[in-house]
Design an enzyme around this catalytic site. Sequence first.
Site, PDB file in Angstrom:
ATOM      1  CE  LYS A  13      25.266  58.971  49.939  1.00  0.00           C
ATOM      2  NZ  LYS A  13      24.457  57.769  49.639  1.00  0.00           N
ATOM      3  NE  ARG A  88      32.543  56.704  48.995  1.00  0.00           N
ATOM      4  CZ  ARG A  88      31.330  56.629  48.441  1.00  0.00           C
ATOM      5  NH1 ARG A  88      30.414  55.864  48.999  1.00  0.00           N
ATOM      6  NH2 ARG A  88      31.038  57.312  47.362  1.00  0.00           N
ATOM      7  NE  ARG A 127      19.362  54.079  39.917  1.00  0.00           N
ATOM      8  CZ  ARG A 127      20.391  54.698  40.477  1.00  0.00           C
ATOM      9  NH1 ARG A 127      20.258  55.934  40.913  1.00  0.00           N
ATOM     10  NH2 ARG A 127      21.553  54.083  40.601  1.00  0.00           N
ATOM     11  NE  ARG A 160      23.690  52.387  36.553  1.00  0.00           N
ATOM     12  CZ  ARG A 160      24.399  53.175  37.328  1.00  0.00           C
ATOM     13  NH1 ARG A 160      25.360  53.906  36.818  1.00  0.00           N
ATOM     14  NH2 ARG A 160      24.163  53.266  38.626  1.00  0.00           N
ATOM     15  NE  ARG A 171      25.722  50.345  45.223  1.00  0.00           N
ATOM     16  CZ  ARG A 171      25.008  51.246  44.536  1.00  0.00           C
ATOM     17  NH1 ARG A 171      24.153  50.844  43.624  1.00  0.00           N
ATOM     18  NH2 ARG A 171      25.150  52.529  44.796  1.00  0.00           N
TER      19      ARG A 171
END
Length: 217
Positions: A13, A88, A127, A160, A171
């Site tokens: 996004k 959201r 990542r 992370r 999530r």
Amino acid sequence: MRLVLVGPPGAGKGTQAEFIAAHLAVPKISTGDIFRANVSQGTPLGVEARRYMDAGQLVPDEVTINMVRDRLAETDASDGFLLDGFPRTTPQAVALDKLLADLGTALDLVMELVVDDDEVIRRLSGRRTCRGCGKIWHVEFDPTSREGICDRCGGQLFQRDDDQAETIANRLVEYAEKTAPLVDYYGAQGKLVGIDATGPVEDVTVRAIDALRSYGG
């Protein structure tokens, strides 16, 4: 054009918002940017939000919506905007509709970036972030020449907590419960368009802009 961008974490996004906003020549407005601006400037809303954040609590919708109201009332948003990260939840979407009605306008389009859970996990879990300069690399899509070492500054790379598979799965569950219902909400208004968000960034951008053109954007 007044546009909202929705999609699961890892859908791209933030990246697509930059390209789409530039194409439309409208400001990209993210709740993260709004929060940082209000807190750093010490506005009354920023002070109130900081109080909740310092206590480890979620900032109430009312505070967030008032920040969004103030931002949308600025002159650069008078001819259009792109909202990234808000709304959201369905209650926030209802509040946004009311806010815009009070300003004498309404959303034109809601664009959903569609990507399946396996692809999200693949994107985010790969990542790696540099401890030195903060640059984000990817073990598959953007690897460094030496494993675990940043090509930019030579710093050590780490994963992370947000990018670990278990956290990502949580999530995605939260997204399915809280944010995915926005698809039904805006679909019922006839304002929703879905875009395949898999593949190279440039291809996704082309799909998005092609869809906007069909809606006059």
